[in-house]
Design an enzyme around this catalytic site. Structure first.
Site, short mmCIF file in Angstrom:
data_model
loop_
_atom_site.label_atom_id
_atom_site.label_comp_id
_atom_site.label_asym_id
_atom_site.label_seq_id
_atom_site.Cartn_x
_atom_site.Cartn_y
_atom_site.Cartn_z
CB SER A 34 -27.23 13.43 -3.81
OG SER A 34 -27.09 14.64 -4.88
CG ASP A 88 -24.37 17.55 -2.66
OD1 ASP A 88 -23.65 17.94 -2.77
OD2 ASP A 88 -25.89 17.07 -3.12
CG ASP A 104 -22.61 13.73 -3.44
OD1 ASP A 104 -23.83 14.87 -3.04
OD2 ASP A 104 -22.59 13.51 -4.76
CG ASP A 112 -23.13 15.85 -7.00
OD1 ASP A 112 -23.30 16.13 -6.01
OD2 ASP A 112 -23.81 15.26 -7.49
#
Length: 575
Positions: free
Chosen positions: A146, A305, A307, A309
């Site tokens: 993340s 961010d 990734d 999400d």
């Protein structure tokens, strides 16, 4: 074994990966570093695992990834042959070793004759969630840490519905992972053998096309976008992560024509070289976007961010500078726009529901009430929102309209079952177009909400406590808060104490039970509606304190938060 025994076992393992062996050699003599790397196993919990990349049982490396995947394979096999035949979808982000860990996971699954659908290149977490559903897979794996620093990577597991595993299934999986004790000798097959047997399938553009088709359903008012899409100026930064390709295609497909990338942050970079932290919660992550926004007179700045999400945004103020909004503020604006648009279009079902976490703002609740939309509070973790969506589909008791967490995670349409920054990207662009057509900026619209509903202001304090001592300190602090519950914060009386681990709610009128799964969270609600919550992180060596103040005055809410924070700091200092 003691940590030194673990260390020596790895050091003397003649088939140890060369890079990891080099890591061990470089750390010879550094006992504190080696102890932290070997004193325990990298924790595999309800959110998977996350840790520093390197050699050791408490690190992210080939062997800990194999252990997690071996446990997943055993978990899938326990569900019968049909589950194993459905396979596992695997995606990865831009971090160091992400692709390697993805392939290693596929090789481990192949040793169990379980097929893996591995993306050809970087893809966002929400697309992985979508892919699980698209392939009707038994599970999914996302290799990502993340928004953690560059030295980290992680491993998240998804269930057949595309959501992260709920508590019971997560506990079952964790038991299987922990049953794999000899992590240096887990069977794998070669990448080529897995491909030759049809157990490793490379996927990508075929899934992109279908995901992009579903993204069309996120737009509520296409006529509005057709009118304003060529006028709205958007600056977008994927912060060196996965958001660029799908994000730009989604915006173009919807009809937003004036989108400019922050080029220096547009390419994948595992070192995140232009920023200290790839976290859209951090205003510093927007510095380059702000520079570009000023030059281009942009209406909105958007960051995802690594990734993709989570999404953050910055809006232009009346004075012409850009202010980074909190996750709660972004959600409040989305809720206001979405429910107004659906009401105007006549597309708001009578059984509509908003789902949010227990540590998120109550301003969206107040807005939802105005539109006749119910609000459901769940534990922190988007898997609990996904679990409720699944329940609604089965019972048809409610229609899911929107889900969010204060930590910059949002979901508009349930074809994904996790936070989806690509969906949020489209919704932020659309609501910006709406407010602009109405003669407002998003900043103006936010302050209009405060005028209507009162001022709500939130703040999160995140305290890192590394290593064995840190874990003990966090546990002691939570025990103290339970055993010596504060009676006041900021001289405002505590009128309700909720212990989500004990599943109890204590008020002046008596005690009652909480109908939510157990979680190590404490929440104190004050007489004026403000609240404070304490929660250890499930993926990092941190404890978080969440604060929310509300009042008719914007000045007073700031003063309340300052008083709450001072009292929390006293508790931490004593702890």
């Amino acid at each position: 074994m003691e940590w030194k025994d673990n260390y020596n076992t790895w050091l003397n393992f003649d088939q140890l990966d060369n890079d990891l062996k080099s890591d061990l050699e470089q750390n010879k003599g550094n006992e504190s570093s080696l102890e932290d790397a070997f004193y325990t196993s990298l924790e595999f919990g309800t959110a998977g695992m996350r840790g520093i990349i390197g050699a050791g049982t408490n690190r992210m490396n080939y062997y800990t990834v194999r252990q997690a995947t071996e446990g997943l394979a055993l978990f899938i096999e326990s569900q019968g042959d049909k589950a194993a035949e459905r396979g596992v979808a695997i995606a990865y982000d831009s971090r160091h070793m992400s692709k390697e860990f993805a392939i290693e996971s596929a090789k481990t699954l192949a040793a169990h004759n379980i097929r893996a659908y591995v993306f050809e290149d970087l893809r966002p977490t929400p697309e992985l969630s979508f892919a699980v559903r698209h392939f009707k897979a038994a599970a999914g794996i996302m290799i990502t840490a993340s928004h953690n620093p560059p030295e980290y990577n992680g491993y998240k597991v998804y269930g057949e519905d595309g959501g992260q595993l709920p508590p019971k299934e997560a506990d079952d999986l964790t038991r299987y992972v922990r049953s794999v004790t000899d992590i240096l000798s887990i069977n794998t097959v070669s990448e080529q053998e897995a491909k030759d047997k049809g157990l490793l399938k490379i996927v990508g553009r075929d899934v992109d096309r279908v995901y992009l088709d579903y993204l069309r359903t996120v737009t509520i008012d296409q006529e509005l976008v057709d009118r304003q899409g060529r006028n709205i100026k958007i600056v977008f930064t994927p912060l060196h992560g996965t958001g660029k390709m799908i994000g730009m295609k989604a915006l173009e497909q919807a009809g937003f024509k004036k989108v400019s990338l922050v080029e220096s942050q547009a390419e994948a970079d595992p070192d995140f070289s232009t920023i200290k932290s790839p976290n859209p919660e951090d205003p510093k992550a927007f510095e380059l976007a702000v520079e570009q926004g000023i030059k281009e007179d942009a209406d909105v700045l958007i960051a995802t961010d690594p990734d993709a999400d989570r999404l953050g945004m910055a809006v232009k103020t009346a004075k012409g500078h850009y202010e980074v909004l909190t996750g709660n503020q972004i959600a409040s604006l989305m809720v206001e726009y979405m429910f107004k648009a659906h009401t105007t279009n006549g597309t708001l079902p009578s059984n509509s529901v908003l789902i949010k976490s227990i540590v998120s703002s109550e301003l969206p609740t107040a807005i939802a009430d105005k539109y006749g939309v119910g609000t459901l509070n769940v534990l922190t973790g988007f898997k609990f929102i996904a679990e409720k969506i699944k329940e609604f589909e089965a019972t048809r008791s409610h229609t899911f309209m929107f889900g969010f967490e204060e930590s910059y995670g949002y979901l508009v349409q349930p074809f994904v079952r996790d936070k989806d920054a690509i969906q949020a990207l489209l919704m932020v662009a659309e609501m910006t177009a709406y407010f602009k057509e109405e003669g407002f900026s998003c900043f103006d619209a936010l302050h209009e909400l405060y005028h209507q509903y009162g001022h709500y202001k939130e703040k999160t304090i995140s305290i890192t406590m590394e290593g064995m001592e840190g874990t003990e300190k966090i546990n002691n602090l939570m025990n103290t808060l339970r055993e010596q519950a504060p009676s006041h914060f900021g001289n405002i009386k505590v009128c309700k104490v909720e212990d989500f681990n004990e599943q109890t709610r204590k008020t002046v009128h008596g005690d009652e039970s909480i109908d939510l799964p157990k979680a190590n969270v404490l929440k104190y609600t004050l007489a004026d509606g403000s609240w404070i919550a304490a929660r250890p992180s499930g993926t990092e060596p941190k404890i978080k304190f969440y604060m929310s103040a509300q009042d008719d005055s914007g000045v007073v809410v700031v003063e309340k938060l300052e008083a709450f924070e001072a009292d929390i700091q006293k508790i931490i200092d004593k702890g």
